[in-house]
Scaffold this active site. Structure first.
Site, PDB file in Angstrom:
ATOM      1  N   HIS A   1      32.892  36.775  39.378  1.00  0.00           N
ATOM      2  CA  HIS A   1      33.661  36.736  38.127  1.00  0.00           C
ATOM      3  C   HIS A   1      35.162  36.853  38.356  1.00  0.00           C
ATOM      4  CE1 HIS A   1      30.234  36.978  35.242  1.00  0.00           C
ATOM      5  NE2 HIS A   1      29.624  37.414  36.338  1.00  0.00           N
TER       6      HIS A   1
ATOM      7  N   ASP B   1      43.873  36.234  37.897  1.00  0.00           N
ATOM      8  CA  ASP B   1      42.751  36.564  37.021  1.00  0.00           C
ATOM      9  C   ASP B   1      41.647  35.540  37.243  1.00  0.00           C
ATOM     10  OD1 ASP B   1      41.314  37.849  35.038  1.00  0.00           O
ATOM     11  OD2 ASP B   1      43.007  37.898  33.644  1.00  0.00           O
TER      12      ASP B   1
END
Ligand code: ADP
Length: 460
Positions: A156, A364
């Protein structure tokens, strides 16, 4: 007939977890679509004695198997290796990483204990889907416990450039363990390319004609599956009563000035100090804009036990204090910074109210706030997304205002431009972004991953 799905993630959507987030819902849907399965994870409890088994119970046809951690495991595995070594390195902050051998030993031991446990829950026809950086060794440990069926893994967070990944003293060990997975899913093409390049350059991996990689006597697939949200659900949320009430409240407080909004977990990867400085710079350089817009940053603290997070908190307090002291007036405060979380409904209302969203992480994996902001907009009068080129979402949203979050002057310029952007341009940019978040929704993501996993046969 496909087998059951076995999911492993650090936290689960077990009753009481109350994570209304899209991911938890998506994985629960994936399990129920297959007519059940097992969801394994940490119970969230820290116990005194070394736990042996897992707490097992069934809820809505899903079997939850939750394991406890001892204090030493929590400190070494979770706070230590996962969050003081892997998290900073994968987010390109080698400077913040702490490489303690004892932490890695705890990480290894927990992955081993969990891998053995999880293998006991599998049946031969099942498929296994492991999530995220907490469990890089879990597949290999399951194999050591006799599991030979397919294992998928989804990361993720970003997978860094090979040179950065290699700074982990245990990178070779981690890489070998990751080769126990048959399918590795990444958020962006950049991450997938980094992982492939690492295997090929560092370990002599060979890219096969069918796109798979042969390495460490195994053949694996590395592929991009960009995670998304449920845009319709979020758009509806933004029109609900709670969202409207939140928007009215904030609209009243800022006296209907243009709202510049940031919504993040308080994490050093989110670029919060740079963002605040840039907003301060906008005020420094544009006297005409003073008193005309208000920056609201929502950032609930996370992982407070890790030192780097405490330092960030102090830095943010200092910056808001300074900018507000310089520019606040009797009836206007430039920055409101709220160190707490809000319900999704409230966030949806604020996204819709905002003229500009600042999503400017230094790195991110994807950043779902960016997608939620887009979904919540009024199509007739949408706000502007200022987005870091280092957020995974940037690959999918070229019509946002892309910025380098380290470049304070450039960021200030983008905020200025966003505040003054004409309606026609805002609409055009938003339409393309809206189309993009509708392509790779959260439902698409889980279907695409599981379809790929179902057609992946373990190949020794
Ligand atoms: P990360 O997973 O690193 O926190 P993402 O942007 O991908 O970053 O996901 C964050 C999720 O958490 C989003 O669904 C967002 O709505 C939610 N969230 C982020 N910040 C807050 C906050 N301050 N209050 C409540 N929810 C938040």
């Amino acid at each position: 007939m496909t087998g059951r799905l076995i999911i492993a993630s650090n936290r689960t959507a077990a009753p009481g977890e109350a994570r209304a987030g899209g991911l938890a819902v998506a994985l629960a849907d994936a399990l129920s679509e297959r007519g059940g399965g097992v969801w394994f994870g940490w119970s969230g409890d820290i116990v005194e004695r070394e736990p042996r088994g897992a707490h097992v119970f069934t809820e809505d046809g899903v079997e939850f198997a939750l394991a406890d951690l001892t204090q030493a495991e929590y400190d070494g595995y979770y706070l230590g290796y996962a969050n003081r070594a892997l998290w900073p390195v994968f987010h390109y902050r080698i400077d913040l990483a702490q490489f303690e051998e004892a932490d890695f030993a705890a990480y290894e031991a927990v992955n081993r204990r969990f891998g053995r446990l999880l293998a006991q829950f599998t049946r031969p026809e099942d498929v296994v889907w492991i999530h995220d950086y907490h469990f890089l060794l879990l597949g290999q440990e399951m194999r050591a416990s006799g599991w030979s069926g397919p294992i998928g893994f989804f990361l993720h967070i970003p997978f860094p450039a090979p040179e950065v990944f290699s700074s982990l003293p245990q990178h070779q060990r981690l890489a070998r363990a990751m080769a126990a997975f048959d399918l590795l899913g990444f958020q962006t093409d950049r991450d997938t390319a980094n992982f492939r390049r690492y295997l090929i350059d560092t370990h002599g991996g060979e890219l096969l004609e069918d796109g798979r990689i042969a390495v460490f006597d195994r053949v694996l697939t590395a592929k991009t599956f960009s995670i998304g949200i449920d845009p319709d659900d979020f758009a509806a949320l933004a029109l609900g009563d709670e969202a409207r009430a939140a928007a009215e409240r904030v609209g009243g407080i800022i006296d209907n000035r243009a709202l510049v909004l940031g919504v993040d977990r308080m994490d050093y990867s989110k670029g919060l100090p740079q963002r605040m400085e840039a907003f301060g710079r906008v005020l420094d350089d544009n006297p005409d804009l003073r008193g005309r817009s208000s920056f609201l940053q929502i950032a609930p603290p996370s992982r407070e036990a890790v030192d780097a997070y405490q330092a960030l908190r102090v830095e943010l307090d200092r910056l808001t204090g300074r900018i507000n002291a310089d520019y606040a007036d009797l009836d206007w405060v430039p920055i409101r910074y709220l160190a707490r979380g809000y319900p999704r409904e409230t966030l949806a209302g604020l996204y819709r109210l905002a003229r500009v969203a600042l999503v400017t992480p230094l790195h991110d994996g994807m950043n779902l706030v960016a997608k939620e902001f887009v979904a919540a907009q009024d199509p007739e009068d949408p706000g502007v997304l200022v987005l870091s080129e280092f957020a995974g979402a940037a690959e999918q949203m070229p019509t946002s205002l892309l910025v380098n979050p380290h470049d304070i002057a450039g960021l200030a310029e983008a905020i200025h431009r966003a505040l003054l952007m004409p309606l026609e341009e805002r609409r055009e940019r938003w339409q393309a972004m809206d189309a993009s978040i509708r392509e790779t929704t959260i439902a698409w993501w889980r279907h695409a991953f599981l379809e790929a996993l179902d057609t992946t046969r373990p190949d020794a």
